[in-house]
Design a protein around this motif. Structure first.
Motif, PDB file in Angstrom:
ATOM      1  N   ALA A  54       6.617  22.211  66.216  1.00 19.43           N
ATOM      2  CA  ALA A  54       7.890  21.544  66.473  1.00 19.43           C
ATOM      3  C   ALA A  54       8.823  21.508  65.276  1.00 19.43           C
ATOM      4  O   ALA A  54       9.710  20.666  65.203  1.00 19.43           O
ATOM      5  CB  ALA A  54       7.624  20.120  66.958  1.00 19.43           C
ATOM      6  N   GLY A  55       8.643  22.425  64.313  1.00 19.00           N
ATOM      7  CA  GLY A  55       9.523  22.434  63.160  1.00 19.00           C
ATOM      8  C   GLY A  55       9.495  21.100  62.436  1.00 19.00           C
ATOM      9  O   GLY A  55       8.448  20.464  62.302  1.00 19.00           O
ATOM     10  N   PRO A  56      10.670  20.618  61.960  1.00 24.86           N
ATOM     11  CA  PRO A  56      10.709  19.335  61.244  1.00 24.86           C
ATOM     12  C   PRO A  56      10.149  18.171  62.059  1.00 24.86           C
ATOM     13  O   PRO A  56       9.564  17.256  61.491  1.00 24.86           O
ATOM     14  CB  PRO A  56      12.202  19.147  60.959  1.00 24.86           C
ATOM     15  CG  PRO A  56      12.767  20.522  60.935  1.00 24.86           C
ATOM     16  CD  PRO A  56      11.987  21.297  61.965  1.00 24.86           C
ATOM     17  N   ALA A  57      10.331  18.196  63.377  1.00 23.67           N
ATOM     18  CA  ALA A  57       9.759  17.132  64.209  1.00 23.67           C
ATOM     19  C   ALA A  57       8.245  17.103  64.074  1.00 23.67           C
ATOM     20  O   ALA A  57       7.611  16.049  64.165  1.00 23.67           O
ATOM     21  CB  ALA A  57      10.166  17.312  65.667  1.00 23.67           C
ATOM     22  N   GLY A  58       7.650  18.269  63.852  1.00 22.98           N
ATOM     23  CA  GLY A  58       6.210  18.352  63.686  1.00 22.98           C
ATOM     24  C   GLY A  58       5.703  17.653  62.448  1.00 22.98           C
ATOM     25  O   GLY A  58       4.525  17.283  62.375  1.00 22.98           O
ATOM     26  N   LEU A  59       6.596  17.454  61.460  1.00 21.91           N
ATOM     27  CA  LEU A  59       6.184  16.724  60.263  1.00 21.91           C
ATOM     28  C   LEU A  59       5.765  15.306  60.608  1.00 21.91           C
ATOM     29  O   LEU A  59       4.944  14.709  59.911  1.00 21.91           O
ATOM     30  CB  LEU A  59       7.330  16.704  59.241  1.00 21.91           C
ATOM     31  CG  LEU A  59       7.697  18.056  58.627  1.00 21.91           C
ATOM     32  CD1 LEU A  59       8.975  17.942  57.812  1.00 21.91           C
ATOM     33  CD2 LEU A  59       6.563  18.597  57.764  1.00 21.91           C
ATOM     34  N   GLY A  60       6.327  14.772  61.699  1.00 19.25           N
ATOM     35  CA  GLY A  60       5.889  13.456  62.161  1.00 19.25           C
ATOM     36  C   GLY A  60       4.427  13.465  62.557  1.00 19.25           C
ATOM     37  O   GLY A  60       3.714  12.467  62.383  1.00 19.25           O
ATOM     38  N   GLY A  61       3.973  14.601  63.088  1.00 18.25           N
ATOM     39  CA  GLY A  61       2.560  14.745  63.421  1.00 18.25           C
ATOM     40  C   GLY A  61       1.689  14.713  62.182  1.00 18.25           C
ATOM     41  O   GLY A  61       0.595  14.136  62.189  1.00 18.25           O
ATOM     42  N   GLY A  72      17.348  23.249  62.963  1.00 15.11           N
ATOM     43  CA  GLY A  72      16.365  22.641  62.077  1.00 15.11           C
ATOM     44  C   GLY A  72      16.789  22.614  60.628  1.00 15.11           C
ATOM     45  O   GLY A  72      16.291  21.806  59.839  1.00 15.11           O
ATOM     46  N   GLY A  73      17.709  23.514  60.246  1.00 12.73           N
ATOM     47  CA  GLY A  73      18.199  23.536  58.872  1.00 12.73           C
ATOM     48  C   GLY A  73      17.294  24.302  57.928  1.00 12.73           C
ATOM     49  O   GLY A  73      16.129  24.554  58.202  1.00 12.73           O
ATOM     50  N   PHE A  74      17.861  24.683  56.781  1.00 14.47           N
ATOM     51  CA  PHE A  74      17.150  25.549  55.840  1.00 14.47           C
ATOM     52  C   PHE A  74      16.032  24.856  55.076  1.00 14.47           C
ATOM     53  O   PHE A  74      15.231  25.518  54.416  1.00 14.47           O
ATOM     54  CB  PHE A  74      18.142  26.152  54.841  1.00 14.47           C
ATOM     55  CG  PHE A  74      19.060  27.183  55.441  1.00 14.47           C
ATOM     56  CD1 PHE A  74      18.554  28.368  55.950  1.00 14.47           C
ATOM     57  CD2 PHE A  74      20.422  26.964  55.510  1.00 14.47           C
ATOM     58  CE1 PHE A  74      19.390  29.329  56.509  1.00 14.47           C
ATOM     59  CE2 PHE A  74      21.279  27.919  56.060  1.00 14.47           C
ATOM     60  CZ  PHE A  74      20.758  29.102  56.570  1.00 14.47           C
ATOM     61  N   ASP A  75      15.952  23.535  55.145  1.00 15.69           N
ATOM     62  CA  ASP A  75      14.911  22.811  54.421  1.00 15.69           C
ATOM     63  C   ASP A  75      13.894  22.199  55.375  1.00 15.69           C
ATOM     64  O   ASP A  75      13.354  21.124  55.131  1.00 15.69           O
ATOM     65  CB  ASP A  75      15.526  21.725  53.537  1.00 15.69           C
ATOM     66  CG  ASP A  75      16.321  20.696  54.338  1.00 15.69           C
ATOM     67  OD1 ASP A  75      16.556  20.934  55.540  1.00 15.69           O
ATOM     68  OD2 ASP A  75      16.693  19.658  53.747  1.00 15.69           O
ATOM     69  N   ASP A  76      13.609  22.922  56.468  1.00 13.24           N
ATOM     70  CA  ASP A  76      12.724  22.369  57.503  1.00 13.24           C
ATOM     71  C   ASP A  76      11.242  22.473  57.170  1.00 13.24           C
ATOM     72  O   ASP A  76      10.405  22.062  57.956  1.00 13.24           O
ATOM     73  CB  ASP A  76      12.991  23.028  58.859  1.00 13.24           C
ATOM     74  CG  ASP A  76      12.699  24.525  58.878  1.00 13.24           C
ATOM     75  OD1 ASP A  76      12.348  25.090  57.816  1.00 13.24           O
ATOM     76  OD2 ASP A  76      12.836  25.142  59.953  1.00 13.24           O
ATOM     77  N   LYS A  77      10.906  23.031  56.025  1.00 15.57           N
ATOM     78  CA  LYS A  77       9.514  23.219  55.578  1.00 15.57           C
ATOM     79  C   LYS A  77       8.736  24.108  56.545  1.00 15.57           C
ATOM     80  O   LYS A  77       7.516  24.049  56.621  1.00 15.57           O
ATOM     81  CB  LYS A  77       8.793  21.870  55.407  1.00 15.57           C
ATOM     82  CG  LYS A  77       9.462  20.924  54.419  1.00 15.57           C
ATOM     83  CD  LYS A  77       8.675  19.643  54.224  1.00 15.57           C
ATOM     84  CE  LYS A  77       9.399  18.640  53.338  1.00 15.57           C
ATOM     85  NZ  LYS A  77       9.575  19.124  51.969  1.00 15.57           N
ATOM     86  N   SER A  78       9.448  24.923  57.275  1.00 18.81           N
ATOM     87  CA  SER A  78       8.820  25.726  58.321  1.00 18.81           C
ATOM     88  C   SER A  78       9.610  26.995  58.569  1.00 18.81           C
ATOM     89  O   SER A  78       9.776  27.829  57.689  1.00 18.81           O
ATOM     90  CB  SER A  78       8.707  24.860  59.594  1.00 18.81           C
ATOM     91  OG  SER A  78       8.064  25.536  60.638  1.00 18.81           O
TER      92      SER A  78
END
Length: 362
Positions: free
Chosen positions: A243-250, A47-53
């Protein structure tokens, strides 16, 4: 493990950055450092360090330890699951004093590295060695969080705030550190229904059957948005993405609804980490990964390291509901009181959270 409130002294930082796949480190000296020869290191998941999560919160713990103790920071950001062994080897080759692995998916690479490098201390977020299979690993400290407890509160909150009588959740990958949130959320909705004689439905997860809706990664925001939109089309007006960064789509789908759909975030306070979505975030299920990581690193610096499992709970503040922020005036006072009582009842054992994904006692 310290309580989850602290002050931090700011000192100079010496930073080394290691790119994915173990490319040559780059060095930047940002000032004098009290323990500049001590290397505190971290490997992210994909997810990377900037995943907002998840990774971002854990990385803050590394940064806080570096600032507080004047350490050298070394980090490796994984771009895919294939990078974990290579990045772990890069940390070992960088002669790190402590290496923190962020996430369940790094379990195998971390355990192998810890067993092969007994002179280095390791910590891993959201994983604990199965000692029956791999034996005792004295230099590896597990950092776990019982987010089923706080997700139970989040489910109750979602049910109380829903106007359609339908709430939805989806995950990234079907692993225990994801389904633990979804389990707790579903149990909290059921508890609300029992207490209030209601029939709020949970879409996207059946905790009894352990089946539900997943993006099958943590990176694809488009998949997250599609999953959320599917839930919204079915009538859900509150979304709980795990879902981490994928959850931002939500969160994007919720924000595009023009006020009809709201959300609850995970891992960190979404109004801080993803402030652009604060207008649709009722609250967040927080994991104190930053404090746990900082404490683990500082224990090595202070020669107080042990491999005893840390488990963050509602009782010790290792997991908690974030403030309501823009929804503070919209959440009824009686619901706030009920959430406080639920916390007390979970801590006392009056309410039992059933999720099998909860961390086992150390």
């Amino acid at each position: 493990m310290k309580k989850y409130v602290r002050g931090t002294a700011i000192v100079g930082v010496l930073t080394l950055a290691v790119a994915a796949c173990g490319s040559k480190p780059t060095e930047e000296n940002a000032g004098g450092s009290a323990n500049k020869d001590f290397k505190a290191c971290m490997v992210s998941d994909s997810g990377g360090f900037d995943d907002k999560s998840f990774n971002q919160t854990s990385y803050k713990g590394l940064q806080d330890a570096v600032k507080a103790k004047g350490l050298t920071e070394v980090k490796a950001e994984s771009k895919s699951d294939n990078d974990y062994p290579t990045n772990m080897t890069a940390m070992v080759n960088a002669k790190c004093n402590v290496i923190v692995a962020v996430g369940f998916k790094l379990e195998d690479a971390t355990e192998k590295a810890a067993k092969a490098n007994t002179g280095i201390k390791f910590a891993i977020v959201d994983s604990a060695p199965d000692t029956a299979k791999v034996g005792e690993i004295p230099n590896l400290k597990p950092l776990l969080f019982n987010t089923a407890q706080t997700s139970f509160q989040a489910g109750y909150l979602a049910a109380a705030m829903s106007k359609t009588g339908k709430v939805g959740t989806f995950g990234g990958i079907k692993i225990p550190t994801v389904t633990i949130f979804m389990d707790g959320f579903a149990e909290g909705v059921k508890y609300y229904n029992t207490q209030k004689s209601k029939n709020v439905q949970v879409l996207g997860w059946d905790d009894a059957k352990q089946t539900g809706l997943f993006t099958n990664d943590f990176e694809d925001k488009a998949k997250g948005q599609t999953n959320a939109q599917n839930l919204i089309t079915q009538g859900a007006d509150i979304i709980f993405p795990v879902a981490g960064p994928a959850g931002l789509g939500g969160l994007q789908a919720a924000k595009a609804s023009s006020g009809k759909v709201n959300a609850i975030w995970v891992d960190t306070d979404g109004c801080v980490s993803a402030a652009e979505y604060c207008s649709v975030l009722i609250s967040s299920v927080q994991k104190g990964m930053d404090v746990a990581v900082q404490d683990a690193i500082e224990s090595v610096v202070d020669n107080k390291f042990d491999n005893t499992q840390f488990t963050g709970t509602l009782e010790n503040g290792g997991t908690s509901l974030a403030p309501f922020h823009e929804f503070d005036s919209k959440v009824p006072a009686d619901v706030k009181t009920e959430l406080d009582q639920i916390k007390a009842d979970i801590v006392s054992g009056k309410i039992t959270v059933a999720s099998k994904a909860q961390p086992k006692a150390s």
